[in-house]
Design a protein around this motif. Structure first.
Motif, PDB file in Angstrom:
ATOM      1  N   CYS A   1      79.880 -17.724  30.763  1.00 53.00           N
ATOM      2  CA  CYS A   1      78.660 -17.734  29.983  1.00 53.00           C
ATOM      3  C   CYS A   1      78.662 -16.594  28.965  1.00 53.00           C
ATOM      4  O   CYS A   1      78.624 -15.593  29.435  1.00 53.00           O
ATOM      5  CB  CYS A   1      77.480 -17.595  30.965  1.00 53.00           C
ATOM      6  N   ASN A   2      78.736 -16.819  27.900  1.00 52.74           N
ATOM      7  CA  ASN A   2      78.893 -16.399  26.519  1.00 52.74           C
ATOM      8  C   ASN A   2      77.787 -16.633  25.537  1.00 52.74           C
ATOM      9  O   ASN A   2      77.422 -17.449  25.156  1.00 52.74           O
ATOM     10  CB  ASN A   2      80.408 -16.772  26.245  1.00 52.74           C
ATOM     11  N   GLY A   3      77.262 -15.181  25.252  1.00 47.20           N
ATOM     12  CA  GLY A   3      76.361 -15.116  24.112  1.00 47.20           C
ATOM     13  C   GLY A   3      75.806 -13.871  23.595  1.00 47.20           C
ATOM     14  O   GLY A   3      76.397 -12.983  24.249  1.00 47.20           O
ATOM     15  N   PHE A   4      74.793 -13.963  22.885  1.00 48.13           N
ATOM     16  CA  PHE A   4      74.404 -12.600  22.268  1.00 48.13           C
ATOM     17  C   PHE A   4      73.802 -11.482  23.359  1.00 48.13           C
ATOM     18  O   PHE A   4      73.078 -12.151  24.561  1.00 48.13           O
ATOM     19  CB  PHE A   4      73.042 -12.707  21.156  1.00 48.13           C
ATOM     20  N   SER A   5      73.842 -10.218  23.055  1.00 50.76           N
ATOM     21  CA  SER A   5      73.424  -9.149  24.073  1.00 50.76           C
ATOM     22  C   SER A   5      71.738  -9.431  24.127  1.00 50.76           C
ATOM     23  O   SER A   5      71.027  -9.608  23.308  1.00 50.76           O
ATOM     24  CB  SER A   5      73.572  -7.955  23.759  1.00 50.76           C
ATOM     25  N   GLY A   6      71.324  -9.443  25.356  1.00 52.26           N
ATOM     26  CA  GLY A   6      69.811  -9.636  25.376  1.00 52.26           C
ATOM     27  C   GLY A   6      69.365 -11.103  25.399  1.00 52.26           C
ATOM     28  O   GLY A   6      67.873 -11.134  25.274  1.00 52.26           O
ATOM     29  N   CYS A   7      70.012 -11.999  25.422  1.00 47.68           N
ATOM     30  CA  CYS A   7      69.478 -13.395  25.327  1.00 47.68           C
ATOM     31  C   CYS A   7      69.054 -14.014  26.476  1.00 47.68           C
ATOM     32  O   CYS A   7      68.734 -15.059  26.802  1.00 47.68           O
ATOM     33  CB  CYS A   7      70.546 -14.311  24.732  1.00 47.68           C
ATOM     34  N   GLY A   8      69.251 -13.230  27.712  1.00 52.54           N
ATOM     35  CA  GLY A   8      68.983 -13.742  29.247  1.00 52.54           C
ATOM     36  C   GLY A   8      69.814 -14.416  29.843  1.00 52.54           C
ATOM     37  O   GLY A   8      69.634 -14.960  31.010  1.00 52.54           O
ATOM     38  N   LYS A   9      71.265 -14.293  29.728  1.00 53.92           N
ATOM     39  CA  LYS A   9      72.345 -14.973  30.427  1.00 53.92           C
ATOM     40  C   LYS A   9      72.153 -14.227  32.012  1.00 53.92           C
ATOM     41  O   LYS A   9      72.348 -15.363  32.739  1.00 53.92           O
ATOM     42  CB  LYS A   9      73.677 -14.518  29.768  1.00 53.92           C
ATOM     43  N   THR A  10      72.228 -13.032  32.096  1.00 47.16           N
ATOM     44  CA  THR A  10      72.351 -12.542  33.635  1.00 47.16           C
ATOM     45  C   THR A  10      70.905 -13.011  34.201  1.00 47.16           C
ATOM     46  O   THR A  10      71.143 -13.395  35.492  1.00 47.16           O
ATOM     47  CB  THR A  10      72.440 -11.082  33.551  1.00 47.16           C
ATOM     48  N   THR A  11      69.817 -12.946  33.750  1.00 46.20           N
ATOM     49  CA  THR A  11      68.630 -13.450  34.392  1.00 46.20           C
ATOM     50  C   THR A  11      68.650 -14.640  34.666  1.00 46.20           C
ATOM     51  O   THR A  11      68.147 -15.149  35.967  1.00 46.20           O
ATOM     52  CB  THR A  11      67.343 -12.978  33.524  1.00 46.20           C
ATOM     53  N   LEU A  12      68.921 -15.533  33.970  1.00 50.94           N
ATOM     54  CA  LEU A  12      69.094 -17.075  34.153  1.00 50.94           C
ATOM     55  C   LEU A  12      70.056 -17.557  35.277  1.00 50.94           C
ATOM     56  O   LEU A  12      69.865 -18.072  36.040  1.00 50.94           O
ATOM     57  CB  LEU A  12      69.632 -17.760  32.845  1.00 50.94           C
ATOM     58  N   ILE A  13      71.109 -16.933  35.309  1.00 49.48           N
ATOM     59  CA  ILE A  13      72.200 -17.042  36.390  1.00 49.48           C
ATOM     60  C   ILE A  13      71.478 -16.624  37.728  1.00 49.48           C
ATOM     61  O   ILE A  13      71.811 -17.257  38.871  1.00 49.48           O
ATOM     62  CB  ILE A  13      73.733 -16.231  36.056  1.00 49.48           C
ATOM     63  N   GLN A  14      70.929 -15.369  37.644  1.00 49.43           N
ATOM     64  CA  GLN A  14      70.322 -14.985  38.974  1.00 49.43           C
ATOM     65  C   GLN A  14      69.399 -15.808  39.434  1.00 49.43           C
ATOM     66  O   GLN A  14      69.243 -15.942  40.885  1.00 49.43           O
ATOM     67  CB  GLN A  14      69.641 -13.530  38.869  1.00 49.43           C
ATOM     68  N   LEU A  15      68.435 -16.510  38.676  1.00 48.88           N
ATOM     69  CA  LEU A  15      67.504 -17.573  38.934  1.00 48.88           C
ATOM     70  C   LEU A  15      68.288 -18.648  39.599  1.00 48.88           C
ATOM     71  O   LEU A  15      67.564 -19.377  40.531  1.00 48.88           O
ATOM     72  CB  LEU A  15      66.840 -18.049  37.595  1.00 48.88           C
ATOM     73  N   LEU A  16      69.523 -19.155  39.035  1.00 46.70           N
ATOM     74  CA  LEU A  16      70.003 -20.262  39.387  1.00 46.70           C
ATOM     75  C   LEU A  16      70.615 -20.136  40.885  1.00 46.70           C
ATOM     76  O   LEU A  16      70.728 -21.100  41.553  1.00 46.70           O
ATOM     77  CB  LEU A  16      71.355 -20.688  38.557  1.00 46.70           C
ATOM     78  N   ILE A  17      71.059 -18.960  41.170  1.00 52.81           N
ATOM     79  CA  ILE A  17      71.774 -18.687  42.694  1.00 52.81           C
ATOM     80  C   ILE A  17      70.839 -18.170  43.417  1.00 52.81           C
ATOM     81  O   ILE A  17      71.069 -17.998  44.632  1.00 52.81           O
ATOM     82  CB  ILE A  17      72.980 -17.805  42.400  1.00 52.81           C
ATOM     83  N   GLN A  18      69.542 -17.627  43.109  1.00 50.48           N
ATOM     84  CA  GLN A  18      68.780 -16.602  44.203  1.00 50.48           C
ATOM     85  C   GLN A  18      68.089 -17.546  45.305  1.00 50.48           C
ATOM     86  O   GLN A  18      68.045 -16.992  46.446  1.00 50.48           O
ATOM     87  CB  GLN A  18      67.552 -16.216  43.374  1.00 50.48           C
ATOM     88  N   ASP A  19      68.153 -18.802  45.196  1.00 53.45           N
ATOM     89  CA  ASP A  19      67.420 -19.596  46.454  1.00 53.45           C
ATOM     90  C   ASP A  19      68.444 -20.284  46.863  1.00 53.45           C
ATOM     91  O   ASP A  19      68.112 -21.339  47.692  1.00 53.45           O
ATOM     92  CB  ASP A  19      66.434 -20.542  45.857  1.00 53.45           C
ATOM     93  N   THR A  20      69.740 -19.896  46.992  1.00 58.36           N
ATOM     94  CA  THR A  20      70.623 -20.699  47.681  1.00 58.36           C
ATOM     95  C   THR A  20      71.199 -19.793  48.842  1.00 58.36           C
ATOM     96  O   THR A  20      70.937 -18.567  49.108  1.00 58.36           O
ATOM     97  CB  THR A  20      71.886 -20.839  46.750  1.00 58.36           C
ATOM     98  N   ASN A  21      71.934 -20.575  49.496  1.00 55.41           N
ATOM     99  CA  ASN A  21      72.491 -19.691  51.060  1.00 55.41           C
ATOM    100  C   ASN A  21      73.635 -19.378  50.704  1.00 55.41           C
ATOM    101  O   ASN A  21      74.428 -19.174  51.612  1.00 55.41           O
ATOM    102  CB  ASN A  21      72.135 -20.534  52.295  1.00 55.41           C
ATOM    103  N   TRP A  22      74.344 -19.378  49.634  1.00 54.44           N
ATOM    104  CA  TRP A  22      75.623 -19.107  49.354  1.00 54.44           C
ATOM    105  C   TRP A  22      76.146 -17.710  49.717  1.00 54.44           C
ATOM    106  O   TRP A  22      75.153 -16.574  49.797  1.00 54.44           O
ATOM    107  CB  TRP A  22      76.048 -19.165  47.582  1.00 54.44           C
ATOM    108  N   ASP A  23      77.414 -17.446  50.052  1.00 54.37           N
ATOM    109  CA  ASP A  23      78.028 -16.253  50.300  1.00 54.37           C
ATOM    110  C   ASP A  23      78.446 -15.756  49.072  1.00 54.37           C
ATOM    111  O   ASP A  23      79.328 -16.472  48.191  1.00 54.37           O
ATOM    112  CB  ASP A  23      79.099 -16.269  51.428  1.00 54.37           C
ATOM    113  N   ILE A  24      77.834 -14.719  48.203  1.00 55.44           N
ATOM    114  CA  ILE A  24      78.057 -14.278  46.967  1.00 55.44           C
ATOM    115  C   ILE A  24      78.604 -13.006  46.709  1.00 55.44           C
ATOM    116  O   ILE A  24      78.318 -11.952  47.122  1.00 55.44           O
ATOM    117  CB  ILE A  24      76.828 -14.345  45.965  1.00 55.44           C
TER     118      ILE A  24
END
Length: 287
Positions: free
Chosen positions: A31-54
């Motif tokens: 996931c590649n893009g401008f600083s401060g465009c929300g990449k990390t926040t978006l990924i955290q939202l995608l994985i936060q409600d899963t039961n994966w071992d991360i």
């Protein structure tokens, strides 16, 4: 504060679908893009409600390459105690790839050697700022998908930033918030970090709401030109040398020779660049 959801990132709809598909198919994605465009926040939202071992590796928890190798090897080989009660899938998340590669110059080569020919039985997600892709070389061959995030518009940044404000907080000066967003080029990370300054009872000038380094939006040639033609004050030097774990310093260090080839420089400018090179080297050794 209202809870952020994927709906708040509807402008990245196609990117979200691609990432979800990559995770489902156990692929590797950058996931590649401008600083401060929300990449990390978006990924955290995608994985936060899963039961994966991360396993998450980022600039704040990175200790050394040797420790990182052991962490990844153990994570890939062993099962956590949760697995014995409920079967879980594994996922590796590497954030701040560009900062890690600047902090440890061997990180990229390790990453390529380790993952290039390895068939993973689980997804790998990496996050980096846009300048990382330009210099990562063979690293791109590691990924099944490279997803590029565009810069946030003012409206998008404003809508997400207001989610971080308590809906009962009547002490927010939205004019200051508007100025904060515009002065920092819609950089969501910077805006969120300075929301407390958007209060009605705080007297701040426009210049004091400009938190993003002016060097960040300049090209490499423009930065070199500023250094060669301007007497920088101590605050500007600290900005240049300290932004995002010497991200800008690394870019200068690797690309300054291009400016030397393309323009005439007198002896004083050349000596200044020699001194800059020494500062860069010492900075890397410090890291």
């Amino acid at each position: 504060m209202m809870k952020l959801t994927l709906k708040d990132f509807g402008h990245y709809y196609n990117s979200i679908k691609e990432i979800q598909s990559a995770i489902k198919n156990k692929q590797s994605v950058l996931c590649n893009g401008f600083s401060g465009c929300g990449k990390t926040t978006l990924i955290q939202l995608l994985i936060q409600d899963t039961n994966w071992d991360i396993l998450e590796i980022n600039a704040s928890n990175y200790e050394s390459l040797a420790i990182t190798k052991r962490k990844i090897a153990m994570f890939m080989e062993f099962k956590s105690i949760v697995f014995f009660f409920q079967e879980t899938s594994k996922l590796i998340l590497i954030d701040d790839m560009d900062i890690l590669s600047n902090t440890d110059r061997n990180f990229n080569s390790f990453f390529i050697d380790y993952f290039k020919n390895k068939t993973l039985s689980f997804p790998l997600i990496c996050i980096a700022n846009s300048n990382y892709e330009k210099k990562m070389g063979d690293t791109s061959k590691v990924f099944d998908k490279i997803i590029r995030f565009r810069k946030l518009s003012f409206q998008q940044c404003f809508q997400i930033a207001t989610k971080y404000i308590d809906e009962n907080d009547e002490n927010v000066d939205y004019e200051k918030l508007t100025t904060l967003i515009k002065e920092n080029s819609n950089d969501l990370r910077t805006v969120i970090n300075h929301l407390d300054e958007c209060k009605l009872n705080r007297t701040l000038s426009i210049s004091s709401l400009r938190k993003r380094s002016r060097f960040f939006d300049l090209s490499i040639h423009e930065i070199v030109n500023v250094i060669c033609t301007t007497l920088l004050n101590s605050e500007e030097i600290n900005e240049l040398l300290g932004y995002d774990t010497n991200q800008i310093v690394s870019i200068l260090h690797e690309n300054v020779y291009k400016s030397l080839r393309s323009s005439h420089m007198d002896s004083s400018e050349y000596k200044m660049l020699q001194k800059l090179n020494t500062i860069c080297t010492e900075s890397e050794l410090t890291n």
